[in-house]
Design a protein around this motif. Structure first.
Motif, PDB file in Angstrom:
ATOM      1  N   VAL A  33       0.737  -1.238   0.020  1.00  0.00           N
ATOM      2  CA  VAL A  33       0.000  -0.077   0.081  1.00  0.00           C
ATOM      3  C   VAL A  33       0.783   1.233   0.195  1.00  0.00           C
ATOM      4  CG1 VAL A  33      -1.971   1.231   1.299  1.00  0.00           C
ATOM      5  CG2 VAL A  33      -1.909  -1.308   1.156  1.00  0.00           C
ATOM      6  N   GLN A  34       1.815   1.350   0.719  1.00  0.00           N
ATOM      7  CA  GLN A  34       2.989   2.238   0.896  1.00  0.00           C
ATOM      8  C   GLN A  34       4.208   1.670   0.404  1.00  0.00           C
ATOM      9  OE1 GLN A  34       3.041   4.685   4.460  1.00  0.00           O
ATOM     10  NE2 GLN A  34       0.731   4.511   4.628  1.00  0.00           N
ATOM     11  N   ALA A  35       4.788   2.199  -0.600  1.00  0.00           N
ATOM     12  CA  ALA A  35       5.999   1.569  -1.079  1.00  0.00           C
ATOM     13  C   ALA A  35       7.181   1.516  -0.495  1.00  0.00           C
ATOM     14  CB  ALA A  35       6.480   2.267  -2.504  1.00  0.00           C
ATOM     15  N   ASP A  36       7.424   2.588   0.448  1.00  0.00           N
ATOM     16  CA  ASP A  36       8.507   2.690   1.489  1.00  0.00           C
ATOM     17  C   ASP A  36       8.229   1.516   2.602  1.00  0.00           C
ATOM     18  OD1 ASP A  36       6.505   3.755   2.806  1.00  0.00           O
ATOM     19  OD2 ASP A  36       7.687   5.798   3.129  1.00  0.00           O
ATOM     20  N   GLN A  37       7.071   0.972   2.761  1.00  0.00           N
ATOM     21  CA  GLN A  37       7.165   0.044   4.002  1.00  0.00           C
ATOM     22  C   GLN A  37       7.840  -1.402   3.665  1.00  0.00           C
ATOM     23  OE1 GLN A  37       2.825  -0.242   4.079  1.00  0.00           O
ATOM     24  NE2 GLN A  37       2.821   0.816   6.052  1.00  0.00           N
ATOM     25  N   TYR A  38       8.661  -1.111   2.363  1.00  0.00           N
ATOM     26  CA  TYR A  38       9.483  -2.513   1.979  1.00  0.00           C
ATOM     27  C   TYR A  38      10.594  -2.470   3.474  1.00  0.00           C
ATOM     28  CZ  TYR A  38      13.425   0.828   0.852  1.00  0.00           C
ATOM     29  OH  TYR A  38      14.309   1.426   0.721  1.00  0.00           O
TER      30      TYR A  38
END
Length: 418
Positions: A33-38
């Protein structure tokens, strides 16, 4: 526990096997959902380099981080007053209505509903049941299905198709238990008056988590009851009942079945128009061996019987097909100055013809009077010789290309000189 999902794992993570070209940054853009949550995935999986991950590495991804497409459930059968919608905004619904995540489904007294999920699984609710749809989604990652339901009152019977993906999840909750499923036929119930939870497995297996304890298997032919104090009872389900003449046509004013015994907790009797029990018309529990169901419309039906144990668990089901063709008849006899008069009345659809028989002395041998094909509902006889007589009347019903006969019991009267 081979093949049974962990309730905790089903709740939290999806397992993904890294393939050539994968990076955490690319993974985040495509699936999160939020790319930086990788970065959350990098930390929890202890990956040193988000740009380089060895092929074949298995990483765990929290479901809450994943992009998904809403799935739907379609009401495929509705009888009586059934309400659905967001809490506080429920409305009357009919067959064909689609339900989504966050909605609830409620059945009133004498009402029933079945909904079919995207993968073909079915959930059927009897009367006075309340089900919440907690999750109903398909994740972009692996097209993984995530179904999560809560029974707040009453019962929900699930017929779950075998899940195709290793991360597919189907959970059915009651207030004190969570059942994780891979493909099975089971019931989850909650008695809100006694504050007791139940699960009964007819086919397949469940992994059941009770009050936060580790998940334990519950296999076919077994049940679990959780008392108000959280203590659980596990036992084998009572065997299938063999109902004599259960398949005979039901012609009387009310439908009834003679049960072979009276189990400790009674017998659950369910009537539906289909063998899969999606379209339920009656669902009741009885303590009597004479199971009176009441009046139902003419038609072809299926009856399911389950013996209930002392712990309240419903046993293995026995299913019979039967025809409902109301064709009842009753009569009376009276004497007067002009002789004997016999009258009768009947109920039923189709073309009805009556058959009157009178026997003298005994019901052996040919009838003294034998009149068939009558359209009138009475017959008068005079100058009967002295003696004992037995009489009855039959109702021959012609409907749907079939002929059905129903007789009254023999009644006796005497002609005397006084």
């Amino acid at each position: 526990m081979t093949g049974l999902p962990s309730a905790a794992h089903a709740e939290d993570d999806i397992r993904y096997t890294v393939i050539k070209g994968d990076t955490l940054i690319g993974f985040g853009k495509k699936y999160l959902v939020q790319a930086d949550q990788y970065r959350v995935i990098q930390r929890s999986n202890r990956l040193a380099d988000p740009h380089k991950i060895p092929v074949g590495t298995i990483i765990r991804v929290p479901r809450r981080l994943l992009k998904f497409q809403p799935s739907t459930a379609t009401l495929t059968s509705v009888r009586g007053q059934v309400l659905a919608g967001p809490k506080g905004a429920e409305r009357d619904v009919v067959s064909g209505v689609e339900l989504g995540e966050g909605q609830r489904l409620r059945t009133s007294a004498g009402s029933f509903a079945t909904m079919t999920l995207e993968d073909g699984s079915r959930i059927s609710l009897p009367s006075n049941s309340d089900l919440r749809i907690l999750r109903l989604r398909r994740y972009l990652l692996g097209a993984t299905l995530d179904y999560d339901f809560q029974v707040d009152r009453g019962s929900a019977r699930s017929k779950v198709v075998p899940q195709k993906g290793p991360n597919d999840s189907y959970r059915m909750r009651t207030p004190k238990a969570v059942s994780a499923v891979r493909g099975t036929d089971f019931d989850a119930r909650f008695d809100d008056v006694a504050n007791r939870d139940f699960a009964e497995v007819v086919d397949g297996a469940l992994a059941v988590n009770v009050a936060g304890s580790a998940a334990a298997p519950l296999r076919a032919g077994n049940g679990l009851a959780v008392n108000a104090d959280g203590k659980s009872i596990r036992e084998a389900l009572l065997p299938r009942l063999e109902i004599t003449n259960a398949g005979r046509p039901q012609t009387a004013d009310v439908v009834r079945f003679a049960l072979p015994s009276a189990p400790p907790g009674g017998t659950r009797v369910t009537i539906a128009t289909d063998a899969g029990f999606q379209d339920i018309v009656v669902d009741t529990a009885t303590l009597s061996q004479d199971a009176e169901i009441g009046t139902i419309e003419d038609g072809n039906y299926f009856a399911r019987f389950r013996a209930i144990s002392a712990a309240g668990l419903e046993g293995m089901p026995s299913i019979y097909a039967f025809k409902r063709r109301q064709n009842s008849v009753s009569g009376s006899a009276s004497s007067g100055a002009d002789g004997w008069q016999f009258k009768w009345s009947g109920a039923g659809k189709g073309v009805i013809r009556y058959h009157f028989q009178l026997y003298r002395g005994t019901i052996e041998g040919p009838a003294f009077v034998d009149e068939a094909g009558l359209t009138e509902k009475q017959i008068s006889l005079s100058d009967l010789p002295l003696g004992d007589y037995f009489w009855r009347v039959g109702s021959m019903q012609y409907i749907d290309g079939e002929a059905n006969m129903n007789w009254t019991d023999f009644e006796k009267f005497a002609v005397s000189s006084s």
